[in-house]
Design an enzyme around this catalytic site. Sequence first.
Site, PDB file in Angstrom:
ATOM      1  CG  HIS A  94      -1.965  -1.027   0.594  1.00  0.00           C
ATOM      2  ND1 HIS A  94      -2.130  -2.232   0.914  1.00  0.00           N
ATOM      3  CD2 HIS A  94      -3.191  -0.749  -0.208  1.00  0.00           C
ATOM      4  CE1 HIS A  94      -2.964  -2.995   0.197  1.00  0.00           C
ATOM      5  NE2 HIS A  94      -3.754  -2.060  -0.450  1.00  0.00           N
ATOM      6  CD  GLU A 143      -9.470  -8.651  -4.309  1.00  0.00           C
ATOM      7  OE1 GLU A 143      -8.507  -7.964  -4.486  1.00  0.00           O
ATOM      8  OE2 GLU A 143     -10.527  -8.293  -3.535  1.00  0.00           O
ATOM      9  CB  CYS A 198      -9.206  -1.920 -10.245  1.00  0.00           C
ATOM     10  SG  CYS A 198      -9.681  -3.252  -9.353  1.00  0.00           S
TER      11      CYS A 198
HETATM   12  C1  PEP Z   1      -5.889  -5.905  -6.283  1.00  0.00           C
HETATM   13  O1  PEP Z   1      -5.790  -6.715  -5.244  1.00  0.00           O
HETATM   14  O2  PEP Z   1      -5.412  -5.951  -7.339  1.00  0.00           O
HETATM   15  C2  PEP Z   1      -6.460  -4.719  -5.817  1.00  0.00           C
HETATM   16  C3  PEP Z   1      -6.812  -3.718  -6.721  1.00  0.00           C
HETATM   17  O3  PEP Z   1      -6.761  -4.514  -4.401  1.00  0.00           O
HETATM   18  P1  PEP Z   1      -5.821  -3.920  -3.456  1.00  0.00           P
HETATM   19  O4  PEP Z   1      -4.638  -3.567  -4.088  1.00  0.00           O
HETATM   20  O5  PEP Z   1      -6.434  -2.788  -2.645  1.00  0.00           O
HETATM   21  O6  PEP Z   1      -6.009  -5.008  -2.727  1.00  0.00           O
HETATM   22 MG    MG Z   2      -6.893  -6.816  -3.596  1.00  0.00          MG
END
Ligand code: PEP
Ligand code: MG
Length: 567
Positions: free
Chosen positions: A185, A427, A498
């Site tokens: 993150h 995912e 995404c």
């Molecule tokens: C992902 O897992 O690809 C995603 C877009 O969500 P995050 O990165 O917030 O887990």
């Molecule tokens: Mg994710």
Amino acid sequence: MLKGIAASSGVAIAKVYKLEQPVVEIVKKEANPVVEVQRFNDALEKTKSDITRIKEIAAQRLSEEELAVFDAHLMMASDPDLASQIVGMIENDKVNADYATDTVATSMIAIFESMDNDYMRERAADIKDVTFRLKCNLLGLMIPDLSLINEDSVVVAYDLTPSDTAQLNTFAKGFATAIGGRTSHSAIMARSLEIPAVVGCAGILEAAKHGDTVILDALEGEVILNPDDALIQKYEAKAKAYVEEKEALKVLKTAKSISTDGHQVELAGNIGGVKDVEGVLNNGGEGVGLFRTEFLYMNADHFPTEDEQFEAYKEVLTNMGGRKVVVRTLDIGGDKKLSYFQFPEEMNPFLGYRAIRLCLDRTDIFRTQLRALIRASVFGKLCIMFPMIATVKEFRDAKAIFNEEKANLIKEGVKVADNIEVGMMVEIPAAAVNADNFAKEADFFSIGTNDLIQYTMAADRMSEHVSYLYQPYNPSILRLVKATIDGAHKEGKWAGMCGEMAGEPYAVPLLLGLGLDEFSMSATSILKARKMVTSLNKADCAKLAEEAIQLSTAEEVLALVKSKVDK
Ligand code: PEP
Ligand code: MG
């Protein structure tokens, strides 16, 4: 020179600002109470003035609500009970002020933590924070504070939490962290702040000293400490070239994302909060493909209320002016924790109680968010998606709660949009493989490759030790992506992506070829992706993807794409 992972592109040359919490060592000593009470009072005054100063600086960026935490800390520091307990111990036991402070703080924290009232339990964190600062002041230790940085700096830290990154001001020219990967993150935040970052840079904390000159080359993932003048000049030129290249892409800001054979896709941006919308629009984003709402929760000291959330969603939808906004419901857990919520102890939090699993258990939290979203739906084009869906039943349960809250609001006389789409993130490999069944019930998919790759390869996305397994070009991943897109299309639904893969320049031809409808990425990647899309032929890309999927390794796939695209 230290090697790390290039997480957010750019080049910065500045001074090291080391974000390292001081180690507080408390030793019990016999001491003169008069001297110790004076030391304690001085340290307490300094603690109050520190908090006041930090609040004043933070006030330039944060809302009244976000500033409330500082008021809570000031109140705690001014609490007569805390002071009188510590002074009492110094006088009665004739001990040093640091020992008395530590002892009283520890017992107070334990009392508050054991209370069965959420509000009181949250206060334990405040006491911890304030008394930590108090002890540091007693011992003459400096607590680094990102919001106080007042010269061009590269922040060096073990890791940066979301609240750390929220404090970065314009003097922070970039950061380097010891842990993390491209999809951790801190990396995602760096991209939304548009500052260069190198993560997973082992040894950086040991090597870098506060005030060292540092070159952060986040194009190559390199950190160079104390460079000579010639090297500085070389990198200044590299930084300039990078900025010029970025500028040149701006001509594509208002261009449509259409391939040379006339196939149009949507290029959208990922956001973590209201403020990020501007970056998406400035970079020519055609929508928001992922609003990570957990940041609303992580940047607060309580579960955001329905009204607080409503205001945020309304503002995003309004500012996006009718363009599509995909909001993901709370995806907390894994590496994303809340200061005011106790997660169960688990061996593998990434595989544990998180995201939709938590929301389906704590439906009170989930319902509050859904109500806020549904109320905001009249201000734009809203799509809602659920994170970490593994089974069709989870999707059905989540959607049923959505439908209930929608019906409740309508009954209450609240206006709601009739075109809200309800979809899901893909995912977890189980969802990708079973995509055709999910597509019968979900309005759309958004492929979260950050987690999809982590779970498919069984490789922790936070660990730099296994970061070689982050392989978006691996045929196993491409096959799961293909199954998801095909599953959606079979039922006439759209499929987006995404995860970070959507913005990787060499992944774009493959994804276009596989038929991906929407690409959502860090705002800074959008124009580069548009340059790719507008120079590609969709039919050729389809052939390329078909060929790629038959290969054995990620290296072979990447070589194939490069051979076609870099011609
Ligand atoms: C992902 O897992 O690809 C995603 C877009 O969500 P995050 O990165 O917030 O887990
Ligand atoms: Mg994710």
